[in-house]
Design an enzyme around this catalytic site. Structure first.
Site, PDB file in Angstrom:
ATOM      1  N   ARG A  34       2.235 -14.557  22.146  1.00  0.00           N
ATOM      2  CA  ARG A  34       3.319 -14.959  21.240  1.00  0.00           C
ATOM      3  C   ARG A  34       4.672 -14.936  21.952  1.00  0.00           C
ATOM      4  NH1 ARG A  34       6.920 -11.934  17.608  1.00  0.00           N
ATOM      5  NH2 ARG A  34       6.178 -10.112  18.733  1.00  0.00           N
TER       6      ARG A  34
ATOM      7  N   GLU B 276      15.860 -13.972  24.294  1.00  0.00           N
ATOM      8  CA  GLU B 276      14.771 -13.027  24.599  1.00  0.00           C
ATOM      9  C   GLU B 276      13.839 -13.652  25.624  1.00  0.00           C
ATOM     10  OE1 GLU B 276      12.969 -10.963  21.191  1.00  0.00           O
ATOM     11  OE2 GLU B 276      14.676 -11.629  20.035  1.00  0.00           O
TER      12      GLU B 276
ATOM     13  N   ALA C 111      11.589  -5.067  12.519  1.00  0.00           N
ATOM     14  CA  ALA C 111      11.913  -6.137  13.482  1.00  0.00           C
ATOM     15  C   ALA C 111      13.349  -5.957  13.943  1.00  0.00           C
ATOM     16  CB  ALA C 111      11.711  -7.494  12.833  1.00  0.00           C
ATOM     17  N   GLN C 112      13.516  -6.071  15.250  1.00  0.00           N
ATOM     18  CA  GLN C 112      14.852  -5.816  15.806  1.00  0.00           C
ATOM     19  C   GLN C 112      15.509  -7.094  16.290  1.00  0.00           C
ATOM     20  OE1 GLN C 112      14.714  -2.903  18.953  1.00  0.00           O
ATOM     21  NE2 GLN C 112      14.264  -1.211  17.568  1.00  0.00           N
TER      22      GLN C 112
ATOM     23  N   LYS D  51       0.817  -1.222   0.000  1.00  0.00           N
ATOM     24  CA  LYS D  51       0.000   0.000   0.000  1.00  0.00           C
ATOM     25  C   LYS D  51       0.845   1.264   0.000  1.00  0.00           C
ATOM     26  CE  LYS D  51      -1.494   0.355   4.857  1.00  0.00           C
ATOM     27  NZ  LYS D  51      -2.679   0.256   5.677  1.00  0.00           N
TER      28      LYS D  51
ATOM     29  N   HIS E 235       2.097  -3.975  20.243  1.00  0.00           N
ATOM     30  CA  HIS E 235       3.207  -4.469  19.410  1.00  0.00           C
ATOM     31  C   HIS E 235       2.770  -5.520  18.390  1.00  0.00           C
ATOM     32  CE1 HIS E 235       7.373  -5.361  18.550  1.00  0.00           C
ATOM     33  NE2 HIS E 235       7.219  -6.628  18.881  1.00  0.00           N
TER      34      HIS E 235
ATOM     35  N   HIS F 241       4.332  -4.716  23.917  1.00  0.00           N
ATOM     36  CA  HIS F 241       5.761  -4.911  24.182  1.00  0.00           C
ATOM     37  C   HIS F 241       6.094  -4.114  25.433  1.00  0.00           C
ATOM     38  CE1 HIS F 241      10.050  -5.211  23.731  1.00  0.00           C
ATOM     39  NE2 HIS F 241       9.902  -5.981  22.678  1.00  0.00           N
TER      40      HIS F 241
ATOM     41  N   SER G  89       7.419 -14.714  15.281  1.00  0.00           N
ATOM     42  CA  SER G  89       6.503 -14.348  14.189  1.00  0.00           C
ATOM     43  C   SER G  89       7.178 -14.333  12.825  1.00  0.00           C
ATOM     44  CB  SER G  89       5.834 -13.006  14.452  1.00  0.00           C
ATOM     45  OG  SER G  89       6.770 -12.086  14.888  1.00  0.00           O
ATOM     46  N   LEU G  90       8.427 -13.905  12.764  1.00  0.00           N
ATOM     47  CA  LEU G  90       9.112 -13.944  11.463  1.00  0.00           C
ATOM     48  C   LEU G  90       9.212 -15.402  11.018  1.00  0.00           C
ATOM     49  CD1 LEU G  90      11.920 -11.313  12.210  1.00  0.00           C
ATOM     50  CD2 LEU G  90       9.911 -10.980  10.777  1.00  0.00           C
TER      51      LEU G  90
ATOM     52  N   ASP H  42      -5.809  -4.004   7.738  1.00  0.00           N
ATOM     53  CA  ASP H  42      -6.671  -4.017   6.548  1.00  0.00           C
ATOM     54  C   ASP H  42      -7.086  -5.437   6.146  1.00  0.00           C
ATOM     55  OD1 ASP H  42      -6.080  -1.338   6.587  1.00  0.00           O
ATOM     56  OD2 ASP H  42      -4.760  -1.387   4.847  1.00  0.00           O
TER      57      ASP H  42
ATOM     58  N   ARG I 157       6.557 -11.809  27.787  1.00  0.00           N
ATOM     59  CA  ARG I 157       6.106 -10.432  27.594  1.00  0.00           C
ATOM     60  C   ARG I 157       4.854 -10.027  28.336  1.00  0.00           C
ATOM     61  NH1 ARG I 157       7.203  -9.402  21.366  1.00  0.00           N
ATOM     62  NH2 ARG I 157       9.404  -9.613  21.778  1.00  0.00           N
TER      63      ARG I 157
HETATM   64  P1  FAD Z   1       4.260  -6.814   7.230  1.00  0.00           P
HETATM   65  O1  FAD Z   1       5.717  -6.985   7.277  1.00  0.00           O
HETATM   66  O2  FAD Z   1       3.681  -5.780   8.103  1.00  0.00           O
HETATM   67  O3  FAD Z   1       3.870  -6.482   5.724  1.00  0.00           O
HETATM   68  C1  FAD Z   1       2.552  -6.086   5.417  1.00  0.00           C
HETATM   69  C2  FAD Z   1       2.496  -5.716   3.960  1.00  0.00           C
HETATM   70  O4  FAD Z   1       1.134  -5.607   3.587  1.00  0.00           O
HETATM   71  C3  FAD Z   1       3.129  -4.382   3.594  1.00  0.00           C
HETATM   72  O5  FAD Z   1       3.774  -4.502   2.364  1.00  0.00           O
HETATM   73  C4  FAD Z   1       1.940  -3.440   3.459  1.00  0.00           C
HETATM   74  O6  FAD Z   1       2.145  -2.380   2.554  1.00  0.00           O
HETATM   75  C5  FAD Z   1       0.920  -4.407   2.889  1.00  0.00           C
HETATM   76  N1  FAD Z   1      -0.461  -3.994   3.104  1.00  0.00           N
HETATM   77  C6  FAD Z   1      -1.139  -3.840   4.267  1.00  0.00           C
HETATM   78  N2  FAD Z   1      -2.397  -3.447   4.025  1.00  0.00           N
HETATM   79  C7  FAD Z   1      -2.520  -3.357   2.692  1.00  0.00           C
HETATM   80  C8  FAD Z   1      -3.569  -2.969   1.833  1.00  0.00           C
HETATM   81  N3  FAD Z   1      -4.774  -2.583   2.272  1.00  0.00           N
HETATM   82  N4  FAD Z   1      -3.348  -2.987   0.493  1.00  0.00           N
HETATM   83  C9  FAD Z   1      -2.130  -3.336  -0.009  1.00  0.00           C
HETATM   84  N5  FAD Z   1      -1.104  -3.707   0.769  1.00  0.00           N
HETATM   85  C10 FAD Z   1      -1.300  -3.711   2.098  1.00  0.00           C
HETATM   86  N6  FAD Z   1       8.912 -10.398  15.066  1.00  0.00           N
HETATM   87  C11 FAD Z   1       9.907 -11.298  15.227  1.00  0.00           C
HETATM   88  O7  FAD Z   1       9.722 -12.501  14.987  1.00  0.00           O
HETATM   89  N7  FAD Z   1      11.140 -10.890  15.654  1.00  0.00           N
HETATM   90  C12 FAD Z   1      11.427  -9.599  15.943  1.00  0.00           C
HETATM   91  O8  FAD Z   1      12.541  -9.271  16.302  1.00  0.00           O
HETATM   92  C13 FAD Z   1      10.385  -8.648  15.788  1.00  0.00           C
HETATM   93  N8  FAD Z   1      10.604  -7.345  16.107  1.00  0.00           N
HETATM   94  C14 FAD Z   1       9.619  -6.436  15.837  1.00  0.00           C
HETATM   95  C15 FAD Z   1       9.888  -5.082  16.072  1.00  0.00           C
HETATM   96  C16 FAD Z   1       8.939  -4.132  15.759  1.00  0.00           C
HETATM   97  C17 FAD Z   1       9.227  -2.675  16.006  1.00  0.00           C
HETATM   98  C18 FAD Z   1       7.694  -4.527  15.219  1.00  0.00           C
HETATM   99  C19 FAD Z   1       6.655  -3.515  14.867  1.00  0.00           C
HETATM  100  C20 FAD Z   1       7.415  -5.875  15.032  1.00  0.00           C
HETATM  101  C21 FAD Z   1       8.377  -6.832  15.338  1.00  0.00           C
HETATM  102  N9  FAD Z   1       8.137  -8.182  15.135  1.00  0.00           N
HETATM  103  C22 FAD Z   1       9.132  -9.089  15.321  1.00  0.00           C
HETATM  104  C23 FAD Z   1       6.878  -8.635  14.528  1.00  0.00           C
HETATM  105  C24 FAD Z   1       7.125  -8.880  13.037  1.00  0.00           C
HETATM  106  O9  FAD Z   1       7.987  -7.886  12.531  1.00  0.00           O
HETATM  107  C25 FAD Z   1       5.843  -8.882  12.242  1.00  0.00           C
HETATM  108  O10 FAD Z   1       4.894  -9.698  12.857  1.00  0.00           O
HETATM  109  C26 FAD Z   1       6.089  -9.401  10.843  1.00  0.00           C
HETATM  110  O11 FAD Z   1       7.142  -8.711  10.244  1.00  0.00           O
HETATM  111  C27 FAD Z   1       4.834  -9.290  10.005  1.00  0.00           C
HETATM  112  O12 FAD Z   1       5.155  -9.643   8.692  1.00  0.00           O
HETATM  113  P2  FAD Z   1       4.010  -9.681   7.598  1.00  0.00           P
HETATM  114  O13 FAD Z   1       4.666 -10.075   6.336  1.00  0.00           O
HETATM  115  O14 FAD Z   1       2.879 -10.472   8.100  1.00  0.00           O
HETATM  116  O15 FAD Z   1       3.483  -8.175   7.507  1.00  0.00           O
HETATM  117  C1  SIN Z   2      12.109  -7.339  20.112  1.00  0.00           C
HETATM  118  O1  SIN Z   2      13.163  -7.197  19.509  1.00  0.00           O
HETATM  119  O2  SIN Z   2      11.991  -7.160  21.322  1.00  0.00           O
HETATM  120  C2  SIN Z   2      10.904  -7.742  19.348  1.00  0.00           C
HETATM  121  C3  SIN Z   2      10.884  -9.189  19.156  1.00  0.00           C
HETATM  122  C4  SIN Z   2       9.520  -9.653  18.751  1.00  0.00           C
HETATM  123  O3  SIN Z   2       8.571  -8.887  18.756  1.00  0.00           O
HETATM  124  O4  SIN Z   2       9.403 -10.830  18.439  1.00  0.00           O
END
Ligand code: FAD
Ligand code: SIN
Length: 534
Positions: A388, A116, A47-48, A36, A353, A244, A393-394, A223, A292
């Site tokens: 979780r 973690e 993701a950190q 989007k 988070h 978080h 999640s990754l 969405d 968490r």
């Molecule tokens: P996203 O990576 O969010 O991708 C969503 C995609 O969908 C994007 O391209 C967006 O543009 C698109 N999209 C959304 N709505 C629409 C729409 N209406 N139309 C078109 N496109 C749309 N998890 C871990 O396992 N380890 C970590 O260390 C970790 N650290 C994190 C740190 C932070 C700050 C955050 C916020 C999250 C963290 N997480 C971590 C969680 C993890 O990053 C996410 O759960 C994961 O990346 C989600 O991946 P995804 O592919 O499902 O969605």
């Molecule tokens: C973090 O780095 O603390 C986020 C990890 C996660 O959300 O899985």
């Protein structure tokens, strides 16, 4: 009309992994991936901590990772799904390394495995504190090298196309609902396009923007989950919202809030009150590294007891060189607001988070809507249960992206063509919005009410208040939706109201406290027999 074999909604780790797997195995398939905004913007990018995977079999085992996941999930994980993700995870991590993702190594040239909260072993592969950035970079670069993937940037998916768009009445109990693609707003042209596909994969990520204070980027407005709900697909576990424990406290109120990774506590950071007193041992013997839900609730409680705006993370005793090598971004961010983590405690506060709930999927990533799959944060696969485990999640996104590709490749040749007669989007009778403030103000109200009434600690009275106010916002927004030419802002508001409603309703229905859901009216956990009755 635009027609593809597979339409992937979302270009984060789930969407791009799935697209790459399909494209590599079937160069003849046309795969469209929607994002989007910009192709590099996603939750993934932020993701950190890293990716949890059993890597060192001398100290770790699948059994230990499974046990930690189940323990965090507080009785609601699906054991078969947990086993699938934990056991297939390392192979998926190896694949992304082959695609070019770098993870840090130690002096012995072995992967530097971090720790973690809730993990009994060091098993987090990471790239400094920028793991998600590295993963997103790798996947986008791979997609650019792959001829049969087209990434459509600035395409906003509005709704899934089902038999409803052919004039059929669809309800939540209608059997055989099918998905034929999606309507999407091309933000470059302002046109709403009909994107048809034999198979659609939902990978739209989370919805943390439903709360005022969140680590999620502004695109995280739920969405995909809202689209599935409108298409009458099944959504589950929405009451389990993960806060978080340690977002950087910034009185200026950053959106998104900057995360202080849990890996910092894994590295030795200790949670303390602003006066320097440790408090976590009162709540859990694992102290600062408890799961968490426990840590976030403890911080919330201490903030209320002490009347404080934040608690603190003390890293002043840690090795400076090691800290900067592991957490360069966190170090720089703190310094940029006048905090030296080696001299000052870092002020932290909980922030929304991760949503554990989402579109219900089975072991192959199939939703309850035919031809519609889902992976990543928009799903409820059964892995996380009521909470979780960090960095799972990754891993989950990669495992299910892979499984979806297997199922699609098995079936796609049997689907001859996409349904005929699907109408173009009908925007007749709508007008350009007069005042955008109507949308921004409603968004603000929604975030405030969710933060006040449906946060870390809930109660019947708070949930009822939230529900009543949500209904008003819903009515006003639906009216606006009917009368106004669509904009991403209006669609996001509409979606996020749906997410808020689903969280609030699910929370009201859970008459116990479990995992991430805590209510003062039912502070105990129900036993299994009572749960079955519910
Ligand atoms: P996203 O990576 O969010 O991708 C969503 C995609 O969908 C994007 O391209 C967006 O543009 C698109 N999209 C959304 N709505 C629409 C729409 N209406 N139309 C078109 N496109 C749309 N998890 C871990 O396992 N380890 C970590 O260390 C970790 N650290 C994190 C740190 C932070 C700050 C955050 C916020 C999250 C963290 N997480 C971590 C969680 C993890 O990053 C996410 O759960 C994961 O990346 C989600 O991946 P995804 O592919 O499902 O969605
Ligand atoms: C973090 O780095 O603390 C986020 C990890 C996660 O959300 O899985």
């Amino acid at each position: 009309m635009n027609q593809s074999d597979v339409l992937v909604l979302g270009a984060g780790i789930a969407g791009l992994t799935c697209a790459l797997k399909l494209a590599h195995q079937r160069p003849d398939l046309k795969i469209n991936v929607l994002t989007k905004t910009h192709e590099r913007e996603s939750n993934t990018r932020y993701a950190q901590g890293g990716v949890a995977a059993v890597w060192n079999f001398e100290t770790d085992s699948y059994e230990k990772h499974i046990a930690d996941t189940l323990d965090a999930g507080d009785g609601l994980c699906d054991l078969d799904i947990v086993k699938i993700v934990v056991k297939e995870g390392p192979e998926r991590v190896r694949e992304i390394i082959e695609w070019g993702a770098r993870f840090d190594k130690n002096k012995e040239k072995k992967y530097d495995l971090g720790r973690e909260g809730g993990h009994s072993e060091n098993r987090i592969l990471h790239y400094k504190d920028l793991t998600g950035w590295e993963i997103q970079r790798t996947l986008v670069e791979q997609a650019h090298k792959t001829d049969n993937i087209e990434i459509l940037e600035h395409f906003f998916a509005i709704d899934l196309i089902t038999q409803h768009n052919l004039g059929h009445t669809i309800t939540r109990v209608t059997p055989g609902i099918e998905c034929y693609g999606a309507y999407a707003l091309n933000k470059n042209s302002g046109e709403i396009e009909t994107l048809l596909a034999k198979m659609t994969v939902l990978a739209t990520g989370g919805g943390g923007q439903v709360y005022r204070n969140t680590t999620n980027p502004v695109i995280a407005t739920g969405d995909g989950m809202a689209m599935v709900y409108r298409a009458k697909g099944r959504i589950e576990n929405m009451e389990f919202v993960q806060f978080h424990p340690t977002a950087l406290y910034n009185p200026a109120g950053d959106n998104p809030a900057f995360l202080i990774s849990e890996a910092v506590r894994g590295f030795g950071g200790i949670l303390k009150s602003p006066d320097g007193t440790e408090f976590m041992q009162k709540y859990d013997k694992r102290g600062s590294l408890a799961p968490r839900d426990i840590v976030a609730r403890a911080i919330d409680r201490e903030m209320k007891l002490q009347g404080a705006e934040h608690m603190c993370l003390d890293c002043t005793h840690l090795d400076k060189e090691g800290f900067i090598a592991h957490f360069p971004t966190i170090y720089e961010k703190c310094k940029s607001i006048g905090i030296d983590p080696m001299k000052d405690m870092i002020p932290v506060t909980p922030a929304c988070h991760y949503l554990c709930g989402g579109a219900k999927t089975d072991e192959m990533g199939r939703t309850t809507v035919k031809f519609l799959y889902a992976a990543g944060e928009c799903t409820c696969t059964g892995l996380h249960g009521a909470n979780r485990l960090a960095s799972n999640s990754l891993l989950e996104a990669m495992v299910f992206a892979h499984r979806i590709s297997i199922d699609i490749l098995e079936k796609i040749d049997g689907i001859k063509k996409v349904k005929k007669g699907i109408p173009e989007w009908d925007a007749r009778g709508t007008m350009q919005p007069q005042e955008l403030v109507l949308i921004t103000q409603s968004m603000k109200e929604l975030k405030d009410l969710m933060s006040y009434y449906v946060g870390i600690v809930r109660s019947n009275v708070r949930l009822k208040r939230a529900n009543d106010r949500l209904y008003l916002l819903y009515k006003e927004t639906e009216e606006l939706y009917r009368e106004t030419t669509l904009s991403p802002q209006l669609c996001e508001l509409r979606n996020i109201i749906t997410i808020a409603y689903l969280i609030t309703r699910s929370a009201s229905m859970r008459r116990e406290s479990r995992g991430l859901h805590f209510t003062t009216d039912f502070p105990e956990k129900l036993d299994f027999v009572d749960l079955m009755v519910l």
